[in-house]
Motif scaffolding. Structure first.
Motif, PDB file in Angstrom:
ATOM      1  N   ARG A  99      31.072  38.602  26.088  1.00 40.68           N
ATOM      2  CA  ARG A  99      30.974  37.434  25.243  1.00 40.68           C
ATOM      3  C   ARG A  99      30.815  35.801  26.846  1.00 40.68           C
ATOM      4  O   ARG A  99      30.584  35.583  26.534  1.00 40.68           O
ATOM      5  CB  ARG A  99      32.224  37.287  23.911  1.00 40.68           C
ATOM      6  CG  ARG A  99      32.544  35.843  23.120  1.00 40.68           C
ATOM      7  CD  ARG A  99      33.103  36.266  22.408  1.00 40.68           C
ATOM      8  NE  ARG A  99      34.903  35.394  23.181  1.00 40.68           N
ATOM      9  CZ  ARG A  99      35.298  34.524  23.816  1.00 40.68           C
ATOM     10  NH1 ARG A  99      34.328  33.496  23.325  1.00 40.68           N
ATOM     11  NH2 ARG A  99      36.264  34.517  24.191  1.00 40.68           N
ATOM     12  N   GLU A 100      33.005  36.307  26.691  1.00 41.63           N
ATOM     13  CA  GLU A 100      32.827  35.350  28.069  1.00 41.63           C
ATOM     14  C   GLU A 100      31.497  35.380  28.556  1.00 41.63           C
ATOM     15  O   GLU A 100      31.177  33.826  29.481  1.00 41.63           O
ATOM     16  CB  GLU A 100      34.139  35.492  29.164  1.00 41.63           C
ATOM     17  CG  GLU A 100      35.407  35.635  27.897  1.00 41.63           C
ATOM     18  CD  GLU A 100      34.943  36.574  27.191  1.00 41.63           C
ATOM     19  OE1 GLU A 100      36.084  37.307  26.898  1.00 41.63           O
ATOM     20  OE2 GLU A 100      34.368  37.949  26.997  1.00 41.63           O
ATOM     21  N   PHE A 103      28.566  33.848  27.756  1.00 35.47           N
ATOM     22  CA  PHE A 103      29.177  32.016  27.572  1.00 35.47           C
ATOM     23  C   PHE A 103      28.214  31.367  28.498  1.00 35.47           C
ATOM     24  O   PHE A 103      28.055  29.835  29.078  1.00 35.47           O
ATOM     25  CB  PHE A 103      29.843  32.099  26.971  1.00 35.47           C
ATOM     26  CG  PHE A 103      30.148  30.330  26.505  1.00 35.47           C
ATOM     27  CD1 PHE A 103      30.115  29.630  25.892  1.00 35.47           C
ATOM     28  CD2 PHE A 103      31.082  29.069  27.302  1.00 35.47           C
ATOM     29  CE1 PHE A 103      30.264  28.485  24.929  1.00 35.47           C
ATOM     30  CE2 PHE A 103      30.775  28.261  27.496  1.00 35.47           C
ATOM     31  CZ  PHE A 103      31.050  27.361  26.041  1.00 35.47           C
ATOM     32  N   ARG A 106      24.854  31.241  29.784  1.00 40.37           N
ATOM     33  CA  ARG A 106      23.969  30.348  29.295  1.00 40.37           C
ATOM     34  C   ARG A 106      24.407  28.852  29.177  1.00 40.37           C
ATOM     35  O   ARG A 106      23.423  27.524  29.525  1.00 40.37           O
ATOM     36  CB  ARG A 106      24.532  30.641  27.879  1.00 40.37           C
ATOM     37  CG  ARG A 106      23.317  32.156  26.909  1.00 40.37           C
ATOM     38  CD  ARG A 106      23.989  31.745  25.944  1.00 40.37           C
ATOM     39  NE  ARG A 106      24.888  31.495  25.239  1.00 40.37           N
ATOM     40  CZ  ARG A 106      25.552  32.627  25.024  1.00 40.37           C
ATOM     41  NH1 ARG A 106      25.107  33.807  25.390  1.00 40.37           N
ATOM     42  NH2 ARG A 106      26.707  32.864  24.431  1.00 40.37           N
ATOM     43  N   GLU A 107      25.743  28.324  29.397  1.00 44.81           N
ATOM     44  CA  GLU A 107      25.938  27.209  29.576  1.00 44.81           C
ATOM     45  C   GLU A 107      25.428  26.129  30.942  1.00 44.81           C
ATOM     46  O   GLU A 107      25.056  25.566  30.909  1.00 44.81           O
ATOM     47  CB  GLU A 107      27.639  27.190  29.468  1.00 44.81           C
ATOM     48  CG  GLU A 107      28.246  27.093  27.755  1.00 44.81           C
ATOM     49  CD  GLU A 107      27.049  26.118  26.711  1.00 44.81           C
ATOM     50  OE1 GLU A 107      27.177  25.024  27.355  1.00 44.81           O
ATOM     51  OE2 GLU A 107      26.784  27.062  25.559  1.00 44.81           O
ATOM     52  N   TRP A 166      35.846  28.570  35.447  1.00 43.99           N
ATOM     53  CA  TRP A 166      35.598  28.240  33.690  1.00 43.99           C
ATOM     54  C   TRP A 166      37.416  28.976  33.465  1.00 43.99           C
ATOM     55  O   TRP A 166      37.946  29.645  33.547  1.00 43.99           O
ATOM     56  CB  TRP A 166      34.420  29.909  32.777  1.00 43.99           C
ATOM     57  CG  TRP A 166      33.299  30.161  33.286  1.00 43.99           C
ATOM     58  CD1 TRP A 166      32.955  30.024  34.827  1.00 43.99           C
ATOM     59  CD2 TRP A 166      32.290  28.795  32.559  1.00 43.99           C
ATOM     60  NE1 TRP A 166      31.819  29.043  34.880  1.00 43.99           N
ATOM     61  CE2 TRP A 166      31.395  29.194  33.312  1.00 43.99           C
ATOM     62  CE3 TRP A 166      32.738  28.471  31.709  1.00 43.99           C
ATOM     63  CZ2 TRP A 166      30.181  28.221  32.966  1.00 43.99           C
ATOM     64  CZ3 TRP A 166      31.560  27.826  30.576  1.00 43.99           C
ATOM     65  CH2 TRP A 166      30.516  27.523  31.775  1.00 43.99           C
ATOM     66  N   GLY A 169      39.742  30.162  27.822  1.00 40.75           N
ATOM     67  CA  GLY A 169      38.862  30.652  27.215  1.00 40.75           C
ATOM     68  C   GLY A 169      39.647  31.387  25.532  1.00 40.75           C
ATOM     69  O   GLY A 169      39.091  31.894  24.908  1.00 40.75           O
ATOM     70  N   SER A 172      38.658  29.202  21.990  1.00 45.01           N
ATOM     71  CA  SER A 172      37.983  28.965  21.725  1.00 45.01           C
ATOM     72  C   SER A 172      36.944  29.199  22.555  1.00 45.01           C
ATOM     73  O   SER A 172      37.349  30.136  23.826  1.00 45.01           O
ATOM     74  CB  SER A 172      38.021  27.430  21.573  1.00 45.01           C
ATOM     75  OG  SER A 172      38.277  26.711  22.809  1.00 45.01           O
ATOM     76  N   ASP A 173      35.978  28.601  23.011  1.00 41.82           N
ATOM     77  CA  ASP A 173      35.088  29.234  23.817  1.00 41.82           C
ATOM     78  C   ASP A 173      35.627  28.625  25.210  1.00 41.82           C
ATOM     79  O   ASP A 173      36.027  27.516  25.571  1.00 41.82           O
ATOM     80  CB  ASP A 173      33.429  28.425  24.013  1.00 41.82           C
ATOM     81  CG  ASP A 173      32.538  29.352  22.614  1.00 41.82           C
ATOM     82  OD1 ASP A 173      33.085  31.051  22.939  1.00 41.82           O
ATOM     83  OD2 ASP A 173      32.173  29.224  22.209  1.00 41.82           O
ATOM     84  N   ASP A 361      30.230  20.161  28.790  1.00 40.89           N
ATOM     85  CA  ASP A 361      29.665  19.042  28.385  1.00 40.89           C
ATOM     86  C   ASP A 361      30.861  18.111  28.420  1.00 40.89           C
ATOM     87  O   ASP A 361      31.085  17.535  28.441  1.00 40.89           O
ATOM     88  CB  ASP A 361      30.942  20.141  26.850  1.00 40.89           C
ATOM     89  CG  ASP A 361      30.221  19.935  25.619  1.00 40.89           C
ATOM     90  OD1 ASP A 361      29.921  18.029  24.963  1.00 40.89           O
ATOM     91  OD2 ASP A 361      31.262  19.893  23.942  1.00 40.89           O
TER      92      ASP A 361
END
Length: 507
Positions: A99-100, A103, A106-107, A166, A169, A172-173, A361
Motif C-alpha cells: 500500500r505505502e 502509493f 505512483r505519486e 514520505w 501516513g 491517511s495516505d 500535492d
C-alpha cells in the motif's frame, strides 16, 4: 561548531560537501559496519563510480529514483551517487509494503526503483514487479558501476527539489515532502552545532537510513569528520557487541531507544552498559523528564533531546552544556536561522532554511503554510525566556473534557514516574456525557505488579494532577503500537481500538 565545520556547512550541495570533506580527511573512516570500513575518500570514489553506472542505465539530472533499502554502506553510497548526478531521490522505509510503496511510486512517478531483493524473509523485488514499478534493480551487496568520465558536471545549485520523503501516513495516505540539498544540510548543521561533537567521536545509526534522520546524521559526519556504526538490524542486547567493539561515544534515536538502553542497563546495575558512551541523543517523540533523569543516573552519560519532523529534519536540539532543567523539560533551542512563532492557541509554526518546500500535492502545500510563510506544525508549546522550546502536545492530542482542555503529555510524564509503568500513552475517546474521556494505555516493565484504575488515579493525585484530568479508563497492554522508523507510539491505533468501534470495557 568548529571553523572547519562552519565552512563546510556553507556547501551548496550535498555532493560539494562530500568532495570538500574527502579532500580534507580522505583516509578517515565515515561508515563502519561489522568488519567493513568506508573512508571519506572511498565514499567519494565509490559514489562517483556508482553514479557513472546509474548514468549508463539512463539516470539523469532530475530523474526520479525511489529506493527502499536497509541501513547499509551500499545504501549511503547509492544515495550520494544520486546526489552526484542531481537526480530526485524518493527514499522509502524498508518495512513498508504494497500500500505505502505503491502509493509512493505512483505519486512520485519514479522512473527507477532500487530494492534489496529478498531481505528479512520478504521479497522486495517481487513486490516491485507486482506493483508495476519501472526500472527495478537490486542494490544490496553490489551497486551499478562505471567510469566517472561519462558523468556531466555535478549540480551547482542546492535549492532545487531533489528529495521526496514520505510522512508515516498513520491516518491517511502518506504525504510526499519536498526537500532540497540545502534544507538537509541546514538540518544536519543544527544537530551538529548543538551536540558539540569532535573528530574523536564515534556515532551510530540504529534507525532506517531512509528516514529523514539518515541525511541529518550523515551531514553531521561530513561536517565534523568522524564515523558512525551502521546497524542493518537493531535489537538489544544483540547490538551491544558492535557498540562496544567500535567504541561508540554517541548513541540514541528516539525516546523508545532510550528506554531500550535503560532496560538493558538495569540488568547489570553498576556496570556501564557501553563503556565508551558519553551521550544519548535523539528526537522524533516526546521525552518524559523521568527518562532524562534515569539515563543520567543509571547509565552515567548525558542525554540531549531534540525536535524534528519529516518536514523539518531538525528544529531544536538540547546541548550537553544546557542546564539540567532545560535538558529534562525542553526540546532545546533552535539554531540561528530557524524562526519559531507561537500562534494563537499555542501552536508552533516554523520558518527557515531547514523547512521543506511543501508537498507533492499543491493543495496540501497551500494548507501547510500561513500567510507569512511559516509552516503550521500542529504541535503545541511555548518558548522560555532562555529561548528553549517546550512542547506540551499535539493539537489533536488535546483532550477536551466537559469544555476543559487537558494535555495528554502532562499525564504521560507523570505516569512515567510510577514504578510499575514502563511506557504510557494517553488519548481522548468520544464520550456522550463528557465530550471526551481520558484513557491511559500503559506498557509495564518486567516483574511489575498489577495496575488498577483506582491505583493509577491515586498515584496521579499524589503527584498533584488536577482531579478533572484524571484518567477514567485504564488499559494495560503487552506493547504499545509503534511505527518502524523511530518507534513512535501510534495513538490513532489506540483510538481505533478503545474508541466506539473497539468499545473496550474500562478497567
Amino acid at each position: 561548531m568548529t571553523d572547519t565545520a562552519h565552512t563546510l556547512g556553507t556547501s551548496r550541495t550535498l555532493w560539494e560537501l562530500v568532495e570538500r570533506r574527502a579532500a580534507l580527511t580522505p583516509d578517515r573512516p565515515v561508515l563502519l559496519q561489522e568488519d567493513r570500513v568506508l573512508t571519506f575518500g572511498e565514499l567519494r570514489e565509490r559514489a562517483e563510480r556508482c553514479a557513472a553506472g546509474l548514468y549508463g542505465r539512463g539516470v539523469r539530472p532530475g530523474t526520479v529514483v525511489a529506493w527502499q533499502l536497509p541501513t547499509r554502506i551500499e545504501t549511503a553510497v547509492l544515495s550520494f551517487a544520486l546526489a552526484r548526478i542531481g537526480a530526485v531521490q524518493s527514499p522509502v522505509i524498508p518495512f513498508y509494503r504494497d500500500r505505502e510503496v505503491g502509493f509512493a511510486l505512483r505519486e512520485s512517478k519514479a522512473e527507477f526503483f532500487a530494492v534489496p531483493g529478498v531481505w528479512r524473509g520478504f521479497d522486495h523485488t517481487e513486490m516491485a514487479r507486482r506493483l508495476g514499478a519501472r526500472g527495478v534493480f537490486e542494490a544490496y551487496g553490489s551497486l551499478p558501476d562505471g567510469d566517472p568520465a561519462v558523468l556531466p558536471p555535478p549540480p551547482a545549485d542546492g535549492t532545487g527539489v531533489r528529495w521526496i520523503y514520505w510522512t508515516s501516513g498513520t491516518t491517511s495516505d502518506p504525504k510526499g515532502v519536498l526537500h532540497t540539498d540545502r534544507s538537509l544540510i541546514a538540518g544536519g548543521s543544527c544537530l551538529a552545532h548543538a551536540l558539540h561533537l569532535t573528530a574523536d567521536d564515534v556515532g551510530s545509526m540504529a534507525f532506517p537510513y531512509s528516514h529523514i534522520a539518515g541525511p541529518d546524521y550523515t551531514v553531521m559526519l561530513l561536517l565534523y569528520g568522524f564515523p558512525a556504526v551502521m546497524f542493518e538490524q537493531f535489537a538489544l542486547p544483540g547490538a551491544l557487541a558492535e557498540y562496544r567493539r567500535h567504541g561508540v561515544t554517541v548513541a540514541g534515536g528516539s525516546t523508545a531507544f532510550y528506554s531500550m538502553f535503560l532496560a538493558e542497563q538495569r540488568k547489570q546495575p553498576g556496570r556501564k552498559l557501553i563503556p565508551s558512551l558519553r551521550l544519548l541523543a535523539g528526537g522524533g517523540a516526546p521525552k518524559p523528564p523521568e527518562i532524562y533523569h534515569a539515563v543520567v543516573r543509571e547509565m552515567g552519560c548525558q542525554l540531549t533531546h531534540g525536535y524534528g519532523m519529516t518536514e523539518v529534519p531538525m528544529i531544536t536540539m538540547g546541548s550537553p552544556d544546557d542546564t539540567v532543567e532545560n535538558l529534562a523539560t525542553t526540546e532545546g533551542r533552535p539554531p540561528a536561522g530557524m524562526e519559531i512563532r507561537i500562534a494563537d492557541g499555542g501552536e508552533v509554526r516554523l520558518r527557515g532554511e531547514a523547512v521543506c518546500q511543501g508537498y507533492l500535492d499543491p493543495a496540501q502545500s497551500a494548507a501547510a503554510f500561513d500567510e507569512d510563510g511559516f509552516l503550521i506544525t500542529g504541535d503545541v508549546g511555548h518558548v522560555t525566556a532562555s529561548g528553549h522550546l517546550v512542547l506540551t502536545g499535539r493539537i489533536k492530542d488535546i483532550i477536551i473534557r466537559k469544555g476543559e482542555n487537558i494535555s495528554a503529555k502532562e499525564i504521560e510524564d507523570l505516569l512515567h514516574l510510577h514504578p510499575d509503568v514502563g511506557d504510557a500513552a494517553v488519548v481522548g475517546l468520544p464520550d456522550p456525557e463528557r465530550g471526551e474521556r481520558v484513557c491511559a494505555v500503559v506498557e509495564q516493565p518486567p516483574g511489575a505488579g498489577p495496575l488498577t484504575l483506582a491505583g493509577i488515579t491515586a498515584f496521579l493525585r499524589g503527584q498533584g494532577l488536577s482531579v478533572h484530568k484524571l484518567p477514567e479508563q485504564l488499559e494495560v497492554v503487552e506493547a504499545l503500537p509503534r511505527n518502524d522508523a523511530l518507534r513512535k507510539v501510534l495513538k490513532y491505533k489506540l483510538r481505533e481500538r478503545y474508541g466506539p468501534a473497539g468499545a473496550a470495557t474500562p478497567s
